[in-house]
Design an enzyme around this catalytic site. Structure first.
Site, PDB file in Angstrom:
ATOM      1  N   HIS A  35      -2.221  -3.578   2.788  1.00 14.13           N
ATOM      2  CA  HIS A  35      -2.996  -2.356   2.611  1.00 14.13           C
ATOM      3  C   HIS A  35      -4.311  -2.457   3.372  1.00 14.13           C
ATOM      4  CE1 HIS A  35      -5.071   0.998   0.653  1.00 14.13           C
ATOM      5  NE2 HIS A  35      -3.873   1.382   0.215  1.00 14.13           N
ATOM      6  N   HIS A  36      -4.718  -1.339   3.961  1.00 15.63           N
ATOM      7  CA  HIS A  36      -5.912  -1.334   4.805  1.00 15.63           C
ATOM      8  C   HIS A  36      -7.188  -1.577   4.010  1.00 15.63           C
ATOM      9  CE1 HIS A  36      -7.812  -0.817   8.605  1.00 15.63           C
ATOM     10  NE2 HIS A  36      -6.863  -0.089   9.126  1.00 15.63           N
ATOM     11  N   SER A  37      -7.165  -1.392   2.683  1.00 20.25           N
ATOM     12  CA  SER A  37      -8.372  -1.634   1.894  1.00 20.25           C
ATOM     13  C   SER A  37      -8.741  -3.110   1.870  1.00 20.25           C
ATOM     14  CB  SER A  37      -8.170  -1.129   0.461  1.00 20.25           C
ATOM     15  OG  SER A  37      -7.123  -1.835  -0.183  1.00 20.25           O
TER      16      SER A  37
END
Length: 422
Positions: free
Chosen positions: A82-84
């Site tokens: 996930h990009h977070s």
């Protein structure tokens, strides 16, 4: 490792420490090893993954292993994160930090460092002072112009509707991810002959490939001729820029330590790069024009400003407002591109030699994303598309590859002409 709470009824997100169970993250997919088309199966498998959200009840990453032999590798590993957790630079660099040289299992991969431009040592005199003042003025002026154009993009300035431009809601559609490998040596041959950078050649490949693709697409709906492109139209790419000062595998490997110069997370700014879509008699004109625009963008602080402005917006108004502004920028431009430098020698992941690396991203409001990833003497061109908008991504990859070939042929021809004249 960390996990993140799901936002429910406006509850603020927070990071919490958690235990990592590898059995929940490493998935060995059972597949038929005798199937007719392993490559097509892998393409379909990855496309289906883009429709499945990452499970937020556990740390937001997973590694899927497909023991299928393809023309390029003995098996395929799909790492989905996930990009977070972090931006592409930190994630790819962390992957490299987990790898070792195949020739020396105890050594980290070697990543080429960007060379610093030699500056004149003589800093005295009126001429040097005038040049310095002029450079600062250009930097300020270019930054102000770029920020103004960025604000216009957020408010009203949209790219022209083309066969590459996605409609509202494109971020929710399944994506098709394909890649093609070209010779990094060919890119360096063109770079050295034209005295430009690798990024300049890549941008030239993009301009030439997109021009070929769009010319063909417009020829399908109209009377096909040599030049089917309409008049001038606006087509821009959002280029992601790493704003970290510390680079290198060792710095990334040590980034979790206190007082590390390399910072984890999302440390990216971006610029809007305009492409001129046209057919050129001299293919090298694509590179010359790309270099002119790239040199102009280098004399601007837009990437750093976008990073700082985004941080201020998050602190003052929250992440929802920041996300809304980012959405407007991405949606009003046509595509995203990035280029990541990879190892210069073969590397292994826990004893398994890596044949190719093909990073990409999905979930943003664009129908086209192109990533370039170098590895040894190869360059992977990774194209991610919404197949409802771009049904033939392999053809687009071919156009990029053919454009590089035209550049190389033009360089060889020019060198031959010069040799004959001498």
């Amino acid at each position: 490792m960390f996990d993140v709470d799901r936002v429910i009824n406006g509850v603020k997100r927070k990071w919490i420490k958690t235990e990592v169970d590898l059995d929940n993250h490493v998935i060995v997919q059972q597949v038929d090893t005798q199937m007719e088309s392993p490559s097509q199966f892998i393409d379909d498998y990855i496309s289906n993954l883009t429709t499945i959200p990452v499970d937020s009840s556990k740390p937001l990453w997973e590694l899927r292993i497909l023991n299928l032999k393809t023309p390029e590798a003995e098996a395929v590993a799909i790492l989905r994160i996930h990009h977070s957790i972090g931006d592409g630079m930190s994630l790819i660099s962390s992957l490299f930090a987990c790898c070792r040289k195949s020739s020396d299992p105890g050594a980290l991969p070697t990543i080429p460092m960007q060379k610093q431009t030699d500056r004149p040592r003589n800093r005295r005199g009126v001429l040097w002072l005038l040049l310095s003042v002029w450079s600062v003025l250009r930097l300020i002026l270019n930054t102000l112009v770029d920020i103004s154009l960025l604000m216009a993009t957020i408010l009203f300035m949209k790219d022209t509707k083309t066969p590459l431009k996605g409609l509202s809601g494109v971020e929710h559609n399944p994506k098709r991810i394909v890649h093609q490998t070209v010779s990094l040596d060919d890119i360096k041959l063109v770079k050295n002959a034209m005295a430009v950078t690798v990024n300049d050649v890549i941008l030239g490949v993009m301009q030439a490939g997109l021009s070929r693709y769009l010319n063909r697409k417009y020829g399908e709906v109209g009377k096909s001729k040599s030049n089917n492109l309409p008049g001038r139209f606006r087509l821009r790419a959002t280029v992601l820029v790493n704003i970290r000062q510390a680079n290198g595998i060792q710095a990334i490997a040590d980034m979790m330590k206190k007082k590390s110069k390399a910072k984890w997370g999302n440390k990216l700014g971006f610029i809007c790069f305009p492409f001129t879509i046209a057919l050129r008699l001299d293919p090298l004109d694509y590179i010359r024009q790309a270099k002119t625009i790239a040199d102009r963008k280098k004399l601007s602080l837009l990437a750093l400003c976008t990073y700082l402005i985004n941080n201020c917006v998050v602190k003052l108004f929250g992440s929802k407002v920041s996300s809304c502004l980012a959405y407007r920028i991405f949606f009003n431009t046509t595509m995203s591109i990035s280029n990541v430098v990879g190892p210069v020698e073969e590397i292994s992941f826990f004893g398994h030699p890596i044949a190719f690396i093909a990073p990409t991203v999905y979930g943003h409001p664009q129908a086209l994303t192109v990533h370039f990833q170098s590895y040894i003497n190869k360059m992977s061109i990774v194209v991610t598309v919404d197949p409802n908008v771009i049904p033939d991504p392999h053809l687009l990859c071919d156009d990029f590859s053919e454009s590089l070939k035209l550049f190389k042929d033009a360089i060889i021809l020019n060198n031959s002409v010069i040799a004959n004249s001498n």
